[in-house]
Motif scaffolding. Sequence first.
Motif, PDB file in Angstrom:
ATOM      1  N   PHE A  18       3.758   1.331   4.451  1.00  0.00           N
ATOM      2  CA  PHE A  18       3.316  -0.015   4.760  1.00  0.00           C
ATOM      3  C   PHE A  18       4.363  -1.060   4.398  1.00  0.00           C
ATOM      4  CE2 PHE A  18      -1.145   0.162   5.995  1.00  0.00           C
ATOM      5  CZ  PHE A  18      -1.453   1.481   5.709  1.00  0.00           C
ATOM      6  N   GLY A  70     -11.074  -8.868   0.684  1.00  0.00           N
ATOM      7  CA  GLY A  70     -12.214  -8.106   0.184  1.00  0.00           C
ATOM      8  C   GLY A  70     -12.570  -6.894   1.019  1.00  0.00           C
ATOM      9  N   GLN A  71     -11.798  -6.638   2.062  1.00  0.00           N
ATOM     10  CA  GLN A  71     -12.068  -5.490   2.924  1.00  0.00           C
ATOM     11  C   GLN A  71     -10.854  -4.572   2.991  1.00  0.00           C
ATOM     12  OE1 GLN A  71     -13.543  -6.683   6.785  1.00  0.00           O
ATOM     13  NE2 GLN A  71     -14.803  -8.332   5.913  1.00  0.00           N
ATOM     14  N   GLY A  72     -11.081  -3.365   3.509  1.00  0.00           N
ATOM     15  CA  GLY A  72      -9.965  -2.468   3.736  1.00  0.00           C
ATOM     16  C   GLY A  72      -9.246  -2.803   5.023  1.00  0.00           C
ATOM     17  N   PRO A  73      -8.041  -2.290   5.194  1.00  0.00           N
ATOM     18  CA  PRO A  73      -7.312  -2.532   6.445  1.00  0.00           C
ATOM     19  C   PRO A  73      -8.070  -1.987   7.648  1.00  0.00           C
ATOM     20  CG  PRO A  73      -5.858  -1.615   4.759  1.00  0.00           C
ATOM     21  CD  PRO A  73      -7.246  -1.486   4.240  1.00  0.00           C
ATOM     22  N   LEU A 114       0.845  -1.186   0.000  1.00  0.00           N
ATOM     23  CA  LEU A 114       0.000   0.000   0.000  1.00  0.00           C
ATOM     24  C   LEU A 114       0.887   1.244   0.000  1.00  0.00           C
ATOM     25  CD1 LEU A 114      -2.741  -0.849   2.639  1.00  0.00           C
ATOM     26  CD2 LEU A 114      -3.191   0.139   0.401  1.00  0.00           C
ATOM     27  N   LEU A 122      -7.505  -0.934  11.593  1.00  0.00           N
ATOM     28  CA  LEU A 122      -6.469  -0.653  12.580  1.00  0.00           C
ATOM     29  C   LEU A 122      -6.688  -1.488  13.829  1.00  0.00           C
ATOM     30  CD1 LEU A 122      -4.026   1.149  13.380  1.00  0.00           C
ATOM     31  CD2 LEU A 122      -5.692   2.718  14.400  1.00  0.00           C
ATOM     32  N   TYR A 177       1.939   1.101  13.383  1.00  0.00           N
ATOM     33  CA  TYR A 177       0.554   0.636  13.307  1.00  0.00           C
ATOM     34  C   TYR A 177       0.522  -0.839  12.917  1.00  0.00           C
ATOM     35  CZ  TYR A 177       0.027   5.680  12.191  1.00  0.00           C
ATOM     36  OH  TYR A 177       0.099   7.057  12.165  1.00  0.00           O
ATOM     37  N   GLY A 204     -11.676   2.629   3.878  1.00  0.00           N
ATOM     38  CA  GLY A 204     -12.829   2.096   3.178  1.00  0.00           C
ATOM     39  C   GLY A 204     -12.546   0.683   2.694  1.00  0.00           C
ATOM     40  N   PRO A 205     -13.552   0.035   2.118  1.00  0.00           N
ATOM     41  CA  PRO A 205     -13.405  -1.363   1.696  1.00  0.00           C
ATOM     42  C   PRO A 205     -12.568  -1.542   0.436  1.00  0.00           C
ATOM     43  CG  PRO A 205     -15.562  -0.544   1.126  1.00  0.00           C
ATOM     44  CD  PRO A 205     -14.920   0.524   1.947  1.00  0.00           C
ATOM     45  N   TYR A 221      -2.373  -3.439  11.304  1.00  0.00           N
ATOM     46  CA  TYR A 221      -3.695  -3.529  10.689  1.00  0.00           C
ATOM     47  C   TYR A 221      -4.010  -4.992  10.374  1.00  0.00           C
ATOM     48  CZ  TYR A 221      -3.633   1.513   9.587  1.00  0.00           C
ATOM     49  OH  TYR A 221      -3.602   2.881   9.651  1.00  0.00           O
ATOM     50  N   GLN A 258      -6.236  -7.025   7.541  1.00  0.00           N
ATOM     51  CA  GLN A 258      -6.982  -6.857   6.290  1.00  0.00           C
ATOM     52  C   GLN A 258      -7.554  -8.208   5.873  1.00  0.00           C
ATOM     53  OE1 GLN A 258      -4.866  -5.306   2.885  1.00  0.00           O
ATOM     54  NE2 GLN A 258      -6.765  -4.653   1.905  1.00  0.00           N
ATOM     55  N   PHE A 293      -7.877   2.589  -2.021  1.00  0.00           N
ATOM     56  CA  PHE A 293      -8.518   2.681  -0.719  1.00  0.00           C
ATOM     57  C   PHE A 293      -8.609   4.146  -0.285  1.00  0.00           C
ATOM     58  CE2 PHE A 293      -8.636  -1.746   0.461  1.00  0.00           C
ATOM     59  CZ  PHE A 293      -7.584  -2.313  -0.249  1.00  0.00           C
TER      60      PHE A 293
END
Lengths: 114, 114
Positions: free
Chosen positions: B105, B40-43, A44, B45, B33, A105-106, B35, B37, A90
């Motif tokens: 990241f 199919g979804q966003g990270p 990312l 936290l 940080y 967001g997703p 995360y 994930q 994202f």
Amino acid sequence: AQSVSQHNHHVILSEAASLELGCNYSYGGTVNLFWYVQYPGQHLQLLLKYFSGDPLVKGIKGFEAEFIKSKFSFNLRKPSVQWSDTAEYFCAVNRDNYGQNFVFGPGTRLSVLP
Amino acid sequence: EAGVAQSPRYKIIEKRQSVAFWCNPISGHATLYWYQQILGQGPKLLIQFQNNGVVDDSQLPKDRFSAERLKGVDSTLKIQPAKLEDSAVYLCASSSGPFSYEQYFGPGTRLTVT
């Protein structure tokens, strides 16, 4: 709770087409807004960010985004996409002054056809 | 400059087993940080450190997840015991400070719980 929605799960475009990816957030206070991109097989990385000032911000690789406070939106745009823009995008939001509570967001998967 | 390092890159374990992930942030970055994930979804936290102190762990499932950053540099995230729903990519990111906002990241660790 703060949430971020992205309008499209998967967008398919031909090269040279224009792009607009929608992002809306739910938090009513002052926010910082971001678009991150993940190219296939890569990490990312930050595309662009908005903290304050001019609501139209420009990022890398010809991308720009417009913050519309009244609509709680931060849509990403590019006038002419290239095959190399194929990636997952994202939108992310965090609250001002605390540097924390990042909410992503997703994601929207963009496929650009050569 | 060297990027954020994570290991292992892949891990497969059975449910109820334990697992640990390691992250080494960019040199000099005070904020770290973790995360989660899910496909199919966003990270999402899980936890944020400022040096070796926890800034935000509101979304960390503390009954099974723990994280530490003892010397304010590298960090470990542990899951004990793992559940099937913990299958995800675990991302580590760092930034120079809580208000710099640009997160860098790592490549992530893909965990599969069977």
